[in-house]
Design a protein around this motif. Structure first.
Motif, PDB file in Angstrom:
ATOM      1  N   ILE A 102       0.850  -1.192   0.000  1.00  0.00           N
ATOM      2  CA  ILE A 102       0.000   0.000   0.000  1.00  0.00           C
ATOM      3  C   ILE A 102       0.886   1.244   0.000  1.00  0.00           C
ATOM      4  N   GLU A 134      -3.596   4.352  -2.156  1.00  0.00           N
ATOM      5  CA  GLU A 134      -4.742   4.794  -1.372  1.00  0.00           C
ATOM      6  C   GLU A 134      -4.827   6.323  -1.375  1.00  0.00           C
ATOM      7  N   LEU A 161      -6.743   1.564  -3.972  1.00  0.00           N
ATOM      8  CA  LEU A 161      -7.339   1.145  -2.705  1.00  0.00           C
ATOM      9  C   LEU A 161      -8.353   2.196  -2.253  1.00  0.00           C
TER      10      LEU A 161
END
Length: 266
Positions: A102, A134, A161
């Motif tokens: 991530i 993200e 994400l």
């Protein structure tokens, strides 16, 4: 078939990886995400590459419980981010069998951000660790529309994400979420929270880091959010909250409440 449920490390960040995996398994989760990089001065990260005993214990916990590590987190992409500085992160992720790293947007130059994400994705390909990006409403990538432009510019190997909290706080569109290609969305973060008309940056950060709720315990329209996602998309529960009963109890509560909430909507 029930959606796979993972526990994001922030839900019980004070547990080191072996104990977190054991607690997540006891709570009933199918897998976990691990925070290998420290994100704030007040929360831990567990790099593992410099603690071989903990790395071995983490892998032993995985073997004993049957839980997998779906993702590792999270790398703040800044103007100074160099891929070479994070080769170890991909190596540890690959050693754990993680599928995604991530990343978070902390570069105001969105074109450069996309280029860095592309370079990170190339570095992760040989290890089987893909990049998933993200967005956060307090950053230069504050909403779904901006995040989608960034990952599309980075190339097809960079995933997106979407976290239900940040999605709600950013005023992003459910129609746009439903229109995103499933190939961009390998999993989503899920939690609930109280809702207000406006939020300060401090309020956004506090809720995100310390005061989320399990699905159905807050006011976000999570039914609509989940319905806009691809069918059977895995969900990672990121639900940090203060509990006098400790992090193990939080994991148990979050898993039980989420499975009941999902069953009620089936």
């Amino acid at each position: 078939m029930p959606r796979p449920l993972n526990a994001a490390h922030l839900t019980a960040i004070d547990l080191d990886p072996p104990h977190f995996i054991e607690a997540a398994a006891k709570a009933g989760f199918d897998g976990v995400g691990l925070r290998l990089l420290r994100v704030t001065d007040t929360s831990p990260g567990y790099p593992l590459y410099d603690d071989l005993a903990m790395l071995r214990a983490t892998k032993a916990a995985m073997a004993a419980t049957g839980l997998t590590v779906g993702d590792i987190e999270f790398l703040k992409v800044t103007p100074d981010t160099r891929v070479a500085d994070y080769e170890w992160l991909f190596d540890v992720g690959a050693d754990l069998g993680a599928h995604h790293l991530i990343t978070a947007p902390y570069d105001p130059d969105l074109s450069r951000l996309s280029d860095t994400l592309s370079a990170l994705a190339e570095a992760g390909t040989s290890r089987g660790v893909a990049i998933i990006h993200e967005f956060f409403p307090w950053t230069n990538v504050p909403d779904l529309a901006t995040a989608l432009r960034v990952v599309e510019a980075a190339g097809p190997e960079v995933h997106l994400l979407v976290d239900s909290l940040h999605f709600d706080r950013s005023g992003s569109s459910l129609a746009q979420l439903a229109a995103i290609s499933p190939e961009r969305l390998p999993f989503a973060h899920l939690c609930d929270a109280l809702v207000a008309e406006h939020y300060t940056t401090d309020e956004l950060l506090f809720t995100a880091r310390e005061a989320r709720l399990a699905p159905g315990e807050g006011q976000i329209d999570l039914r609509a959010f989940v319905e806009a996602l691809p069918d059977d998309l895995p969900l990672s529960l990121e639900v940090p909250m203060v509990s006098a009963d400790g992090p193990e109890a939080v994991l148990g509560h979050v898993c039980e409440v989420t499975r009941n909430w999902l069953a009620q909507g089936a």
